[in-house]
Design an enzyme around this catalytic site. Structure first.
Site, PDB file in Angstrom:
ATOM      1  N   ASP A  23      54.947  64.118  33.474  1.00 50.20           N
ATOM      2  CA  ASP A  23      55.389  64.536  32.143  1.00 50.20           C
ATOM      3  C   ASP A  23      56.902  64.357  31.999  1.00 50.20           C
ATOM      4  O   ASP A  23      57.661  64.715  32.903  1.00 50.20           O
ATOM      5  CB  ASP A  23      55.024  66.024  31.983  1.00 50.20           C
ATOM      6  CG  ASP A  23      55.203  66.545  30.581  1.00 50.20           C
ATOM      7  OD1 ASP A  23      54.433  66.137  29.707  1.00 50.20           O
ATOM      8  OD2 ASP A  23      56.107  67.376  30.360  1.00 50.20           O
ATOM      9  N   GLU A  53      55.258  59.282  32.027  1.00 50.62           N
ATOM     10  CA  GLU A  53      55.396  59.454  30.585  1.00 50.62           C
ATOM     11  C   GLU A  53      56.892  59.390  30.314  1.00 50.62           C
ATOM     12  O   GLU A  53      57.606  60.370  30.486  1.00 50.62           O
ATOM     13  CB  GLU A  53      54.850  60.798  30.106  1.00 50.62           C
ATOM     14  CG  GLU A  53      54.862  60.898  28.596  1.00 50.62           C
ATOM     15  CD  GLU A  53      55.290  62.231  28.010  1.00 50.62           C
ATOM     16  OE1 GLU A  53      55.010  62.466  26.832  1.00 50.62           O
ATOM     17  OE2 GLU A  53      55.937  63.048  28.703  1.00 50.62           O
TER      18      GLU A  53
HETATM   19  C1  GLC Z   1      55.134  65.812  27.046  1.00 53.38           C
HETATM   20  C2  GLC Z   1      53.736  66.286  26.737  1.00 53.38           C
HETATM   21  C3  GLC Z   1      53.790  67.190  25.559  1.00 53.38           C
HETATM   22  C4  GLC Z   1      54.665  68.373  25.870  1.00 53.38           C
HETATM   23  C5  GLC Z   1      56.047  67.919  26.341  1.00 53.38           C
HETATM   24  C6  GLC Z   1      56.789  69.037  26.998  1.00 53.38           C
HETATM   25  O1  GLC Z   1      55.655  65.007  26.071  1.00 53.38           O
HETATM   26  O2  GLC Z   1      52.890  65.182  26.544  1.00 53.38           O
HETATM   27  O3  GLC Z   1      52.520  67.624  25.157  1.00 53.38           O
HETATM   28  O4  GLC Z   1      54.800  69.182  24.751  1.00 53.38           O
HETATM   29  O5  GLC Z   1      55.955  66.909  27.314  1.00 53.38           O
HETATM   30  O6  GLC Z   1      56.207  69.330  28.231  1.00 53.38           O
END
Ligand code: GLC
Length: 559
Positions: A212, A271
């Site tokens: 994440d 991500e």
């Molecule tokens: C990422 C996740 C999202 C979350 C954010 C903070 O972007 O996909 O859902 O709110 O991180 O953890």
């Protein structure tokens, strides 16, 4: 192999390169104990569904103990299961059930921030300024004569200020919600603890990790803090104080060593919302090994945009030696069946996106403009068939196989997303793609489990229920099942050769002599090349007499 038969797990260390990964948002997938929240046993009870669907792996969004200030992305304990979702034994049973039927499992790691309920943050509050406990987070004295102003005017990603004052007067940084304090990755204990977490889940048989906000861990806050405007103006070139710093890869290099110590090596996908040119750093085999490519999430249903994005991302994958990833929906964006039923998004003179597709619509409460649902679904099926034919791995999001549109009819007092609260309701946020799945049209809660699912399902959800689609040969669910099984028999190398179509709105390519793909982005029907050598093996809309209708995709194989 019939669709119901599981395939063996296999020992191929490269299983991920062209895998179809199905994202499960555990709280909204299936509720086994009837408390309204989806749980791990609910997922275990649906393994046959996943086998029949034909996915290679599932990725579970966080299921860890959490106060749910951000749907579980506020983790209070990285090495446990939220009691409302089950136990570690339930987790082990789920892994065994998936592995036993040939499906791998990826879990989510949230390293940029913890929950404010995490024992570390509680200890940091108790220990006071200057303590080693506070050093695990980003604490600063405030500005102004009495320190009652935030150290900087930074704005949180969810809206509102990014610094919060604690009772003794200091402030802590939270890039996301107030309940999500950012960790200090210059702290060795923080580094060691995440290694322990990676080992913990790897030892339990997890096959990979989704990382994440992978581009934000390291920060350089040694200089006087810039203002938000100054921060925005700085180049993101590897040395920005908070985004996409080159030194984040030192962390991932150390993780990679740990992940490679397992057999097969554990995978990791970043991500990272960074400029595409910097994606190969995350996807490099010495770093995480794979990274999400979100370009199609931000694209319109448009042949030129798709072609350019596909070309560019295949080049980027070649640069890192990884495989590309393709994704149209996830738990953070408006479902693609709805996005594609909206007008094309706004772009500037250079073609750069002004706002994420669908977000302006969310700011109208999902009312303006009206969504053309038929068109949205037609295009969604076509786009999904296109991406499932591309070299690389595809990430599907639960419910897209049902053609689910975004839900907008959720009352303010039922909403959960911090986006909604932190923008004063201006932006209705991401709850609409997180509504519990409809399994049985005639059952309470559409068979999700409990009588009262944690987010309300609209009455029309029944039309999309699994049991309704099961018996309809032309349903979106049956299309996904068909193409995922056909795909298994067709995927071999990672080549793609474009085929000239003489239409700017029709894209065609060959994966091999055995597999040709044509997508008609326009409204006008397209006559498939009149070759007696190829036949249509699957299509997102009926192909009659060799005519591919508008907004549809066909896969062709030799006669
Ligand atoms: C990422 C996740 C999202 C979350 C954010 C903070 O972007 O996909 O859902 O709110 O991180 O953890």
């Amino acid at each position: 192999m019939t669709p119901n038969e599981a395939k063996p797990l296999g020992t191929d260390p490269d299983w991920w390169r062209q895998a179809v990964v199905y994202q499960i948002y555990p709280r909204s997938f299936a509720d086994n104990n009837g408390d309204g929240l989806g749980d791990l046993n609910g997922i275990t009870s649906r393994v046959s569904y996943l086998v029949e669907l034909g996915v290679d792996a599932v990725w579970l969004s966080p299921f860890y103990p959490s106060e749910l200030a951000d749907g579980g992305y506020d983790v209070a304990n990285y090495r446990d299961v939220d009691p409302r979702l089950g136990t570690l034994e339930d987790f082990d049973r789920l892994v065994a059930a998936l592995h036993g039927r040939g499906i791998r499992i990826i879990v989510d790691i949230v390293p940029n921030h913890t929950s404010d309920q995490h024992e570390w943050f509680q200890a940091a509050l108790a220990a006071g300024p200057g303590s080693p406990e506070r050093d695990r987070y980003i604490f600063r004295d405030g500005a102004g004569p009495d320190g009652n102003q935030p150290p900087a005017d930074w704005v949180s990603d969810f809206g509102g200020p990014a610094w919060e004052q604690v009772p003794d007067g200091q402030w802590y940084m939270h890039h996301f919600a107030t309940e999500q304090p950012d960790l200090n990755w210059a702290n060795d204990e923080v580094r060691a603890d995440f290694i322990a977490t990676l080992r913990f889940w790897s030892d339990r048989g997890v096959d990979g990790f989704r990382i994440d906000v992978a581009h934000m861990l390291t920060k350089d806050l040694t200089q006087p803090l810039p203002t938000q405007a100054e921060l925005d103006a700085l180049p993101i070139d590897g040395h920005h104080p908070i985004f996409d710093r080159d030194d984040v890869h030192d962390i991932y290099a150390s993780w990679r060593k740990v992940l490679n110590s397992y057999d097969p090596p554990r995978t990791a996908v970043a991500e990272a919302w960074v400029d595409s040119s910097r994606i190969p750093r995350y996807a490099h085999p010495d770093s995480l090994g794979q990274a999400f490519n979100f370009d199609l999430l931000e694209a319109d249903f448009d042949a030129a945009q798709f072609r350019d994005i596909i070309r560019q991302n295949l080049d980027l994958a070649a640069q890192s030696g990884s495989s590309s990833t393709w994704v149209l929906s996830n738990h953070d964006v408006v479902r693609h069946a709805t996005r594609y039923g909206l007008p094309h998004s706004q772009r500037d003179d250079q073609g750069k996106l002004v706002d994420r597709p669908g977000w302006q619509w969310l700011r109208t409460g999902g009312s303006d403009p009206a969504v053309d649902l038929d068109r949205g679904l037609r295009r969604a099926r076509a786009a999904t068939m296109l991406i499932l034919a591309l070299p690389g791995s595809t990430y599907l999001y639960q419910g897209e196989e049902l053609g689910l549109p975004e839900v907008v009819e959720i009352r303010a007092d039922e909403r959960q997303d911090p986006h909604f609260f932190r923008t004063g309701g201006k932006d209705i946020g991401r709850d609409g793609c997180r509504v519990p799945l409809p399994w049985i049209a005639a059952a309470p809660g559409f068979g999700f489990g409990g009588a009262t699912p944690h987010l309300p399902q609209p009455a029309w959800f029944g039309n999309y229920a699994v049991d309704v689609q099961d018996s309809d040969e032309s349903s979106t669910l049956n299309l996904y099942r068909q193409i995922l099984h056909v795909r298994h028999s067709l995927v071999s190398g990672e080549n793609l050769d474009w085929i000239e179509t003489e239409r700017y709105d029709v894209l065609a390519f060959a994966r091999s002599a055995q597999w040709h793909v044509v997508t008609n982005f326009g409204d006008e029907p397209y006559r498939l090349p009149g070759s007696s050598a190829m036949r249509v093996v699957a299509s997102s809309a009926p192909v009659i007499d060799g005519i591919l209708p508008g907004e549809s995709t066909a896969w062709l194989v030799p006669m």
